[in-house]
Design a protein around this motif. Sequence first.
Motif, PDB file in Angstrom:
ATOM      1  N   ARG A  44      92.917  74.139  52.184  1.00  0.00           N
ATOM      2  CA  ARG A  44      92.635  73.460  53.447  1.00  0.00           C
ATOM      3  C   ARG A  44      91.982  74.427  54.424  1.00  0.00           C
ATOM      4  NH1 ARG A  44      96.075  74.118  57.767  1.00  0.00           N
ATOM      5  NH2 ARG A  44      97.873  75.478  57.469  1.00  0.00           N
ATOM      6  N   ALA A  45      91.197  73.887  55.325  1.00  0.00           N
ATOM      7  CA  ALA A  45      90.504  74.699  56.321  1.00  0.00           C
ATOM      8  C   ALA A  45      91.515  75.379  57.242  1.00  0.00           C
ATOM      9  CB  ALA A  45      89.547  73.834  57.124  1.00  0.00           C
ATOM     10  N   LEU A  46      91.255  76.627  57.560  1.00  0.00           N
ATOM     11  CA  LEU A  46      92.167  77.395  58.404  1.00  0.00           C
ATOM     12  C   LEU A  46      91.725  77.421  59.861  1.00  0.00           C
ATOM     13  CD1 LEU A  46      92.842  80.513  56.130  1.00  0.00           C
ATOM     14  CD2 LEU A  46      93.923  78.257  56.102  1.00  0.00           C
ATOM     15  N   PHE A  47      90.459  77.046  60.133  1.00  0.00           N
ATOM     16  CA  PHE A  47      89.944  77.252  61.488  1.00  0.00           C
ATOM     17  C   PHE A  47      90.645  76.423  62.570  1.00  0.00           C
ATOM     18  CE2 PHE A  47      86.902  74.285  59.456  1.00  0.00           C
ATOM     19  CZ  PHE A  47      86.983  73.197  60.327  1.00  0.00           C
ATOM     20  N   PRO A  48      91.185  75.212  62.301  1.00  0.00           N
ATOM     21  CA  PRO A  48      91.866  74.520  63.403  1.00  0.00           C
ATOM     22  C   PRO A  48      93.039  75.338  63.954  1.00  0.00           C
ATOM     23  CG  PRO A  48      91.372  72.979  61.638  1.00  0.00           C
ATOM     24  CD  PRO A  48      91.094  74.342  61.102  1.00  0.00           C
ATOM     25  N   GLU A  49      93.822  75.914  63.060  1.00  0.00           N
ATOM     26  CA  GLU A  49      94.949  76.731  63.510  1.00  0.00           C
ATOM     27  C   GLU A  49      94.457  78.016  64.169  1.00  0.00           C
ATOM     28  OE1 GLU A  49      98.668  79.246  61.522  1.00  0.00           O
ATOM     29  OE2 GLU A  49      97.737  77.611  60.407  1.00  0.00           O
ATOM     30  N   ASN A  50      93.417  78.618  63.591  1.00  0.00           N
ATOM     31  CA  ASN A  50      92.869  79.859  64.156  1.00  0.00           C
ATOM     32  C   ASN A  50      92.392  79.646  65.589  1.00  0.00           C
ATOM     33  OD1 ASN A  50      93.317  81.004  61.662  1.00  0.00           O
ATOM     34  ND2 ASN A  50      91.172  80.971  61.030  1.00  0.00           N
ATOM     35  N   ARG A  51      91.736  78.517  65.830  1.00  0.00           N
ATOM     36  CA  ARG A  51      91.224  78.241  67.185  1.00  0.00           C
ATOM     37  C   ARG A  51      92.355  78.140  68.197  1.00  0.00           C
ATOM     38  NH1 ARG A  51      87.003  73.353  65.628  1.00  0.00           N
ATOM     39  NH2 ARG A  51      85.545  74.624  64.423  1.00  0.00           N
ATOM     40  N   LEU A  52      93.441  77.512  67.797  1.00  0.00           N
ATOM     41  CA  LEU A  52      94.568  77.380  68.719  1.00  0.00           C
ATOM     42  C   LEU A  52      95.172  78.740  69.051  1.00  0.00           C
ATOM     43  CD1 LEU A  52      96.368  74.200  67.309  1.00  0.00           C
ATOM     44  CD2 LEU A  52      95.005  74.396  69.406  1.00  0.00           C
ATOM     45  N   VAL A  53      95.232  79.615  68.054  1.00  0.00           N
ATOM     46  CA  VAL A  53      95.761  80.964  68.299  1.00  0.00           C
ATOM     47  C   VAL A  53      94.883  81.685  69.315  1.00  0.00           C
ATOM     48  CG1 VAL A  53      96.200  83.223  67.275  1.00  0.00           C
ATOM     49  CG2 VAL A  53      96.868  81.148  66.042  1.00  0.00           C
ATOM     50  N   PHE A  54      93.570  81.655  69.092  1.00  0.00           N
ATOM     51  CA  PHE A  54      92.672  82.353  70.021  1.00  0.00           C
ATOM     52  C   PHE A  54      92.711  81.705  71.401  1.00  0.00           C
ATOM     53  CE2 PHE A  54      88.614  82.747  72.220  1.00  0.00           C
ATOM     54  CZ  PHE A  54      88.526  84.125  72.317  1.00  0.00           C
ATOM     55  N   ALA A  55      92.690  80.366  71.449  1.00  0.00           N
ATOM     56  CA  ALA A  55      92.685  79.681  72.743  1.00  0.00           C
ATOM     57  C   ALA A  55      93.931  80.023  73.551  1.00  0.00           C
ATOM     58  CB  ALA A  55      92.582  78.173  72.535  1.00  0.00           C
ATOM     59  N   GLY A  56      95.089  80.107  72.876  1.00  0.00           N
ATOM     60  CA  GLY A  56      96.316  80.468  73.581  1.00  0.00           C
ATOM     61  C   GLY A  56      96.251  81.859  74.174  1.00  0.00           C
ATOM     62  N   LEU A  57      95.747  82.817  73.388  1.00  0.00           N
ATOM     63  CA  LEU A  57      95.600  84.181  73.893  1.00  0.00           C
ATOM     64  C   LEU A  57      94.617  84.231  75.055  1.00  0.00           C
ATOM     65  CD1 LEU A  57      95.426  86.129  70.498  1.00  0.00           C
ATOM     66  CD2 LEU A  57      97.299  86.206  72.152  1.00  0.00           C
ATOM     67  N   PHE A  58      93.517  83.512  74.930  1.00  0.00           N
ATOM     68  CA  PHE A  58      92.481  83.537  75.972  1.00  0.00           C
ATOM     69  C   PHE A  58      92.999  82.929  77.267  1.00  0.00           C
ATOM     70  CE2 PHE A  58      88.960  81.685  78.311  1.00  0.00           C
ATOM     71  CZ  PHE A  58      88.052  82.735  78.355  1.00  0.00           C
ATOM     72  N   TRP A  59      93.664  81.796  77.174  1.00  0.00           N
ATOM     73  CA  TRP A  59      94.101  81.117  78.398  1.00  0.00           C
ATOM     74  C   TRP A  59      95.174  81.905  79.133  1.00  0.00           C
ATOM     75  CZ3 TRP A  59      91.661  77.724  81.049  1.00  0.00           C
ATOM     76  CH2 TRP A  59      92.303  77.051  82.079  1.00  0.00           C
ATOM     77  N   ARG A  60      96.042  82.574  78.401  1.00  0.00           N
ATOM     78  CA  ARG A  60      97.046  83.412  79.065  1.00  0.00           C
ATOM     79  C   ARG A  60      96.402  84.618  79.746  1.00  0.00           C
ATOM     80  NH1 ARG A  60     100.238  82.030  74.516  1.00  0.00           N
ATOM     81  NH2 ARG A  60      99.774  83.992  73.426  1.00  0.00           N
ATOM     82  N   THR A  61      95.279  85.065  79.227  1.00  0.00           N
ATOM     83  CA  THR A  61      94.600  86.225  79.806  1.00  0.00           C
ATOM     84  C   THR A  61      93.666  85.830  80.940  1.00  0.00           C
ATOM     85  OG1 THR A  61      94.650  87.245  77.610  1.00  0.00           O
ATOM     86  CG2 THR A  61      93.195  88.253  79.232  1.00  0.00           C
ATOM     87  N   TYR A  62      92.980  84.692  80.804  1.00  0.00           N
ATOM     88  CA  TYR A  62      91.987  84.249  81.797  1.00  0.00           C
ATOM     89  C   TYR A  62      92.278  82.809  82.247  1.00  0.00           C
ATOM     90  CZ  TYR A  62      89.117  88.264  80.453  1.00  0.00           C
ATOM     91  OH  TYR A  62      88.657  89.538  80.210  1.00  0.00           O
ATOM     92  N   PRO A  63      93.394  82.581  82.938  1.00  0.00           N
ATOM     93  CA  PRO A  63      93.720  81.200  83.332  1.00  0.00           C
ATOM     94  C   PRO A  63      92.778  80.642  84.385  1.00  0.00           C
ATOM     95  CG  PRO A  63      95.281  82.755  84.277  1.00  0.00           C
ATOM     96  CD  PRO A  63      94.436  83.529  83.326  1.00  0.00           C
ATOM     97  N   GLU A  64      92.091  81.487  85.123  1.00  0.00           N
ATOM     98  CA  GLU A  64      91.231  81.015  86.210  1.00  0.00           C
ATOM     99  C   GLU A  64      89.752  81.083  85.872  1.00  0.00           C
ATOM    100  OE1 GLU A  64      92.664  79.671  88.768  1.00  0.00           O
ATOM    101  OE2 GLU A  64      94.651  80.243  88.039  1.00  0.00           O
ATOM    102  N   SER A  65      89.398  81.419  84.629  1.00  0.00           N
ATOM    103  CA  SER A  65      87.983  81.569  84.283  1.00  0.00           C
ATOM    104  C   SER A  65      87.349  80.218  83.995  1.00  0.00           C
ATOM    105  CB  SER A  65      87.839  82.465  83.048  1.00  0.00           C
ATOM    106  OG  SER A  65      88.171  81.751  81.879  1.00  0.00           O
TER     107      SER A  65
END
Length: 552
Positions: A79-100
């Motif tokens: 099965r494709a792994l990118f849906p889960e990978n995107r959520l991992v990156f998005a979570g890290l990004f939003w916690r770092t740049y919530p106002e961007s």
Amino acid sequence: MGIDTERSEVLTAQELRADASAASPSVRRPMRLRRCVILLAAGVFCFLWRAQLLFPDAGPRAGYKIPDRCPLKGPDSDRALFPENRLVFAGLFWRTYPESDGLVALSSGSRPGRDDSDMELAQWRTSSNVMYLLGEFQISDAVVLLEVQGGFDSKRPKLDVILFLPNQTQRETIFMGGFPDTQVFRDEFGVKQVKALHEFVAHVGSRLVLTTSKRELAKTLDPTGEEELPSIEENDTVKDLFVQARFVKSPDELVKIAYASQTAAWVHRMVAAQLQRSAPVNEITLASLFNHLSALCGSRLQAYPAIVGAGRHASILHYRTGENATSGYAPILADPPTFVLIDAAGEYQGYASDLTRTYVRRVKWSPKMKLIHEMVRKAQQAALDAFAEDVELAKVNEVAFRSLLTSLIEHKFFLPGYDVDKLMREGAYYVFMPHGLGHPVGLDVHDPTPAKYHLSGAQALAAAGYPTVPTPPFVTLSGPHVNHLIFRGFAMTIEPGIYFIPALWKVLREDPSSIGRFVNWDVVVRFEDVGGVRIEDVVMIDHSGQKLIVTR
């Protein structure tokens, strides 16, 4: 006893018969012995010829056949792994740049071509960060735009992916084939929209776009450098967020690394059989065979160019196999005994393995070869034994180098009076192993480590057991010294080696303050013909906490 010729005319037939019977045993016995010796010699000759021991480079061993199919069973789930990978990156990004503005753009990269030619170089693949987000996406000169937006729960932000495809000329469409239908991209890569590259500027507008490489993104958006681009910022934090996201492998990612590793291990065994049974063989054909057999099991791309170094070429850490046709096609002989170092592994659906073995032609070992190989084997086994969940990575490193130094001291490769502790502090092992013990593996064969685990300063290095003196410039490391607890979802290589490198010896002997001052050169120079030995495996901790050496 002979017959008296002077009496032969007067002897009766009975007397002649009696004389002949008396004489025949002494005549027939040596004839029988000679026949037995001849038959025995012929039998031994035939056996040795069939076993390829008498004329080891005269022809292929009877019955040996190169495999034409893969015996391995692929992963149960692809099965494709990118849906889960995107959520991992998005979570890290939003916690770092919530106002961007929440925009991150990546180029898929350009296919390199030969100078002064329209021909592309082989074996291109998209960048690993793009592959993390899209899977096996193989269109060059495209842009992937991530739009990260906060939702009702900041731990699970909303993430949209928009794909911008390059503009194809009629010639490109006819010559190389057109792109699939838009719906195919939506279904296969989970993108929200598919647009043309020239629509990127209008889509982004005045919002700030963060990226890992401004130069690469700008080159993709505007190859001529004449158009006005939106506001683009190359951001080191975003780079490290991708590294953090990729550092901890999911269970499915570990499965892909394990399958790539099992494939590499099988191919190594087949190539080793060719090396030991067939004749003639050379570096180039062995590397080519490795690529062919890897493809049978789904590793259509190699994780890195195969290294096949025979004899003294085994001492060149990243030997470029085949760059010199004369040496690359030279037969690898069994006499004198010769090491053949093969460092080669493919990738599976983007995930890499890394595997090295040091073989001998015709299984013929010299005492020096046995000694060095055993030193390296012991050091690797000590490190593998130490590798475990919640153990500091630096401890694994220390165990391996202490084992190497202990063996080298025992066999007088260092001058008397220096103990292991002293040589560890000085980094004296770099004389024989001028590279690190290992590195993470994943979408890159040398997967990066997050910046927070990098060590700097003498105090931090000393606390982790690393040398506190500056690292010599000839040492090849995949990054700064690092340390962290080994965790579930971590995969790396362990690859100690010992190499005898005359070019390095020259540098060290010319500088009396170098680590060469500890070395017993009278002993070392006698091992120049050994070349080098490296033994490498991929080891991981799965999500149940079990240690797996997946290349065996």
